[in-house]
Design a protein around this motif. Structure first.
Motif, PDB file in Angstrom:
ATOM      1  N   LEU A  57       0.807  -1.217   0.000  1.00 10.16           N
ATOM      2  CA  LEU A  57       0.000   0.000   0.000  1.00 10.16           C
ATOM      3  C   LEU A  57       0.845   1.275   0.000  1.00 10.16           C
ATOM      4  CD1 LEU A  57      -2.752  -1.023   2.564  1.00 10.16           C
ATOM      5  CD2 LEU A  57      -2.901  -1.046   0.063  1.00 10.16           C
ATOM      6  N   VAL A  59       2.574   2.435   2.684  1.00  9.09           N
ATOM      7  CA  VAL A  59       2.436   3.106   3.978  1.00  9.09           C
ATOM      8  C   VAL A  59       3.434   2.497   4.961  1.00  9.09           C
ATOM      9  CG1 VAL A  59       0.009   3.653   3.602  1.00  9.09           C
ATOM     10  CG2 VAL A  59       0.600   1.551   4.788  1.00  9.09           C
ATOM     11  N   VAL A  70      -5.657   5.182   2.320  1.00 10.82           N
ATOM     12  CA  VAL A  70      -5.049   4.961   1.018  1.00 10.82           C
ATOM     13  C   VAL A  70      -6.140   5.086  -0.037  1.00 10.82           C
ATOM     14  CG1 VAL A  70      -3.801   3.340  -0.454  1.00 10.82           C
ATOM     15  CG2 VAL A  70      -3.311   3.424   1.989  1.00 10.82           C
TER      16      VAL A  70
END
Length: 97
Positions: A57, A59, A70
């Protein structure tokens, strides 16, 4: 502070529940909730690790947890449990059965 790669839009765009699941042994409970109903099912497999999903993702995982937004989706994850909340209010939870 570790270097964080931004999420690749082409990778994030097609994400669904199978994206977070590793084939193999184990059983997961998948629940999809919206304002009208709740659907629940079980699937074979296990959740990918917090670190794998964080990297996917784009992150940062802190203390074995993810709490991020997201592409308009609120993502919360800890070992064995993943929760996604979409802008529409729909929620999806995947956890060990």
């Amino acid at each position: 502070m570790p270097c964080i790669k931004p999420a690749q839009p082409e990778n994030v765009k097609g994400i669904n529940e199978e994206t977070f699941i590793r084939e193999g042994k184990g059983e997961l409970k998948v629940m999809v909730e919206n304002s009208d109903e709740t659907m629940e099912t079980t699937m074979s497999g296990s959740l990918k690790s917090v670190e794998e999903i964080a990297e996917m993702l784009g992150v940062e995982a802190r203390e074995g947890r993810i709490e991020a937004v997201v592409d308009g989706v609120q993502v919360k994850m800890e070992r064995g449990k993943l929760e996604l909340e979409f802008e529409s209010g729909e929620r999806m939870r995947i956890e060990k059965a």
